[in-house]
Structures are given as structure tokens and as C-alpha cells.
Design an enzyme around this catalytic site. Structure first.
Site, PDB file in Angstrom:
ATOM      1  N   GLY A  80       0.784  -1.324  -0.285  1.00 57.79           N
ATOM      2  CA  GLY A  80      -0.072   0.007   0.095  1.00 57.79           C
ATOM      3  C   GLY A  80       0.785   1.321  -0.063  1.00 57.79           C
ATOM      4  O   GLY A  80       2.202   1.199   0.365  1.00 57.79           O
ATOM      5  N   GLY A  95       0.175  -5.171   0.614  1.00 64.17           N
ATOM      6  CA  GLY A  95      -0.741  -5.233  -0.281  1.00 64.17           C
ATOM      7  C   GLY A  95      -1.088  -5.802  -1.559  1.00 64.17           C
ATOM      8  O   GLY A  95      -1.846  -6.501  -2.307  1.00 64.17           O
ATOM      9  N   GLU A 115       5.321  -6.125   7.407  1.00 66.21           N
ATOM     10  CA  GLU A 115       4.867  -5.047   8.433  1.00 66.21           C
ATOM     11  C   GLU A 115       5.394  -4.725   9.636  1.00 66.21           C
ATOM     12  O   GLU A 115       5.391  -3.669  10.085  1.00 66.21           O
ATOM     13  CB  GLU A 115       3.055  -5.488   8.591  1.00 66.21           C
ATOM     14  CG  GLU A 115       2.477  -5.106   7.234  1.00 66.21           C
ATOM     15  CD  GLU A 115       2.544  -6.243   6.265  1.00 66.21           C
ATOM     16  OE1 GLU A 115       1.993  -6.086   4.965  1.00 66.21           O
ATOM     17  OE2 GLU A 115       3.155  -7.318   6.445  1.00 66.21           O
ATOM     18  N   ASP A 129      -1.694  -7.474   7.240  1.00 65.93           N
ATOM     19  CA  ASP A 129      -3.223  -7.309   6.977  1.00 65.93           C
ATOM     20  C   ASP A 129      -3.359  -7.776   5.674  1.00 65.93           C
ATOM     21  O   ASP A 129      -2.919  -8.780   5.243  1.00 65.93           O
ATOM     22  CB  ASP A 129      -3.510  -5.825   7.279  1.00 65.93           C
ATOM     23  CG  ASP A 129      -2.754  -4.855   6.244  1.00 65.93           C
ATOM     24  OD1 ASP A 129      -1.680  -5.075   5.543  1.00 65.93           O
ATOM     25  OD2 ASP A 129      -3.280  -3.743   5.752  1.00 65.93           O
TER      26      ASP A 129
END
Length: 352
Positions: free
Chosen positions: A71, A120, A143, A151
Site C-alpha cells: 500500500g 498489499g 509490516e 493485514d
């Protein structure tokens, strides 16, 4: 994959024969996902689901470096530091819904995971029905190194990897190649990168399974396969400090290296990630895990390590984050539990 000179369209859409192509088109940013890109991907999937001319959907990335590096974490950094977090929460809401959509898509969804695929990028590829890696693939959920928790359904995928391989990858953020991606259940087929143009051409004419099988070849060896003994033994603990103790006590130098890598990550993120993985194992569906991840992601916006981690790794690039708390022993159980608290009316609400 091909390089486009114009990034004004961050997602390129075109059809070729029976295939609809989604091309992530921010090569200078390694195709990092923005909110606009997520919306465009969702709109295309909605349209193509009901288009009888599109029998297969194919995801690729523009440029030579990879599918997607994750992301747009600079935007998240700025929102967490200067805003109220609503922009990031809105982005994650749509992104996680997209990931769930991909996992349930009724037509073959072929993700070409060539080059770098992280964060992502894993979300928009590894939930697909047909996942192709190459000898150039570098897959990771990094992350914890930016003060965040895996996530985009990453804790769902990693909690279901063989043994404790997923725990190792989630806590350390280790990068893996094609062989290990297949071993860990993050990919299905290995196709040499030189064969990708022919694969894409065949996807225009043939059913997706037939086209991929035509070009699939044995993958490079899975390096983690030879490390299962110490990975499974050390990461079986449900306490992060105990995992580190076991890694340091094990005789394999790779285990000690893993401990040092883990200790360099955000202590809060490490403990939250371990808790998220263990909880994800007890949840039945991807949607339930995404609901949990959304709670944790929104809560992490208010923790200091996310802003600090992105600052150190991406903004200032000094690679010396100052975590708070600074050590695993200082992270209170209550703080970890807080990250999983229900959001009331702000829940993602994917579970049925």
C-alpha cells in the site's frame, strides 16, 4: 513485464481474447496501491463478472521490478501523523473488501506474481484462484518493520502455512522466493519469467488452468523446507519472548539470525502479530480474519510505532526507528488486547 511511460492512469484495463487484464501502473512507486487503484480494481471486477466475453481475469504489474510493493504507506504515515486516521481507515475498508472479493471471484483470477510482491501486493494476488510465481518473485509481509501488523488477509494466509512457517515469516518479515511461496501456500504454479509473454498470449485463447499448465515448470528449491525443524520448534510458543529465547538457544546459526531480525522489529507489532496469527487460526473464514485485521489496523494508527516505523524506513530512510516501548518485555498484555477491541459502528462487517 512491460513499462508504460504514462502513469496518469494508475490501473490499465484492456481485454485480449477471452481475458480481461488488470495492470497496476505506478512503476516508479513499484505499483504501490492507492485508494483510487483499489476502487478501479473493484469496479473492473464488478463489470467483468457479468461480461460473458471475459472468461478470465489477469493481474500484472507495469515495469520491470515487480507486481506491487504494498500500500501507499507514505499516505498512511501522513494521515496518522497529521490527520485523524479516517482516510487510512477508508482505504483499508475498501482494500480488504477487494481482497475478499478476489478470494470469492466466480471467474478464474490469474495473479502474475513476478518480481516484488509485498504487503498489499500479496492481498491482490495471493487470494486469487490461480497464483503464478517466477524465479524473480520476492514475496513478503514486512509490516512488523514499520510498526504495523500483517493485514490484507495476510494473517489468514500465514496462519495456515505448514507448521510455524507463517509465524516465522510474519514476525521477521522475511522475504521468500518462488519455491518457498509454493511451500507456504502463497502461490500455485512456477512459470519462468521468460515464458510470461507466451502465458499471457495463451490466456487470451485457452482456459486459465490449461494455459498455466502449458508453461508451468518445477520451482527452485524451497529454502525453508530444510529449516522446518528449528522453525516449528521455536515458533510454536505463544509468547514472543519465549520464541526469542528458543531461537537464541537453538544451535542453528539461522535461528539466532532470525532472533536478531525479530528483535529489530517493533516490539508492539511483533506481539500484536503473534496474537493476530493465533486468533486467525481459530477463525473459520477469510472474512472473519479481515474483520479482525481491520480492528487491529485502525487501532495501530493511534500507536506511536506506525508513524515512527514508516518515517525510519521510507520517509527519512535512516533505518533506525525508535520504538516505543523499546523492548518486548515492556509491551503490556493489555495494550495488545486493546488492539483487538470491537469498533462498534465502524466495524468492517464482512463476516456473515
Amino acid at each position: 513485464m512491460r513499462v508504460t511511460g504514462d502513469e496518469s492512469e494508475p490501473v490499465l484495463l484492456h481485454t485480449e481474447g477471452r481475458a480481461g487484464h488488470l495492470v497496476l501502473n505506478r512503476p516508479r512507486a513499484l505499483n504501490a496501491l492507492t485508494h483510487e487503484m483499489v476502487r478501479r480494481l473493484q469496479e473492473a471486477l464488478d463489470a467483468w463478472e457479468h461480461d460473458p466475453a471475459v472468461e478470465t481475469v489477469v493481474l500484472t504489474g507495469a515495469g520491470e521490478r515487480g507486481l506491487c510493493a504494498g500500500g501507499d504507506i507514505r499516505a498512511i504515515h501522513d494521515d496518522a501523523r497529521d490527520g485523524d486516521g479516517t482516510a487510512s481507515a477508508a482505504f483499508w475498508r475498501d482494500e480488504y473488501r477487494l481482497d475478499a472479493r478476489i478470494a470469492r471471484y466466480p471467474k478464474p483470477y490469474v495473479a502474475v506474481m513476478d518480481g516484488i510482491v509485498m504487503g498489499g501486493g500479496v492481498g491482490v494476488s495471493a487470494h486469487g484462484g490461480v497464483r503464478v510465481v517466477t524465479e524473480r518473485s520476492v514475496v513478503a509481509m514486512p509490516e512488523t518493520g514499520i510498526g504495523f501488523v500483517p493485514d490484507v488477509g495476510g494473517t489468514h494466509l500465514l496462519s495456515r502455512a505448514p507448521g510455524e512457517l507463517g509465524t516465522h515469516l510474519a514476525l521477521t518479515g522475511a522475504r521468500i522466493g518462488a519455491g518457498d511461496a509454493l511451500l507456504c501456500g502463497l502461490a500455485d504454479h512456477h512459470v519462468p519469467s521468460a515464458a510470461l509473454p507466451d502465458l499471457l498470449a495463451d490466456l487470451a485463447q485457452l482456459p486459465a488452468p490449461q494455459a498455466v499448465e502449458r508453461h508451468a515448470r518445477p520451482a527452485p528449491p524451497a529454502e525453508l523446507a530444510g529449516r522446518r525443524e528449528w522453525i516449528d520448534a521455536c515458533y510454536a510458543a505463544d509468547d514472543a519472548e519465549e520464541i526469542v529465547r528458543r531461537l537464541h538457544a537453538h544451535g542453528d546459526p539461522a535461528a539466532k539470525e532470525a532472533a536478531e531480525t525479530l528483535l529489530a522489529k517493533s516490539p508492539t507489532a511483533v506481539k500484536a502479530t503473534l496474537a493476530a496469527l493465533r486468533r486467525a487460526r481459530r477463525l473459520d473464514t477469510l472474512e472473519e480474519v479481515l474483520d479482525q485485521e481491520y480492528r487491529v489496523s485502525c487501532a495501530m494508527l493511534t500507536a506511536p510505532d506506525l508513524v515512527e516505523g514508516i518515517r525510519a524506513q521510507v520517509v527519512d530512510k535512516d533505518r533506525t526507528p525508535r520504538w516505543s516501548p523499546a523492548g518486548l518485555a515492556e509491551v503490556a498484555d493489555a495494550e495488545v488486547e486493546r488492539l483487538f477491541a470491537p469498533l462498534g459502528g465502524r466495524e468492517l462487517g464482512l463476516r456473515s
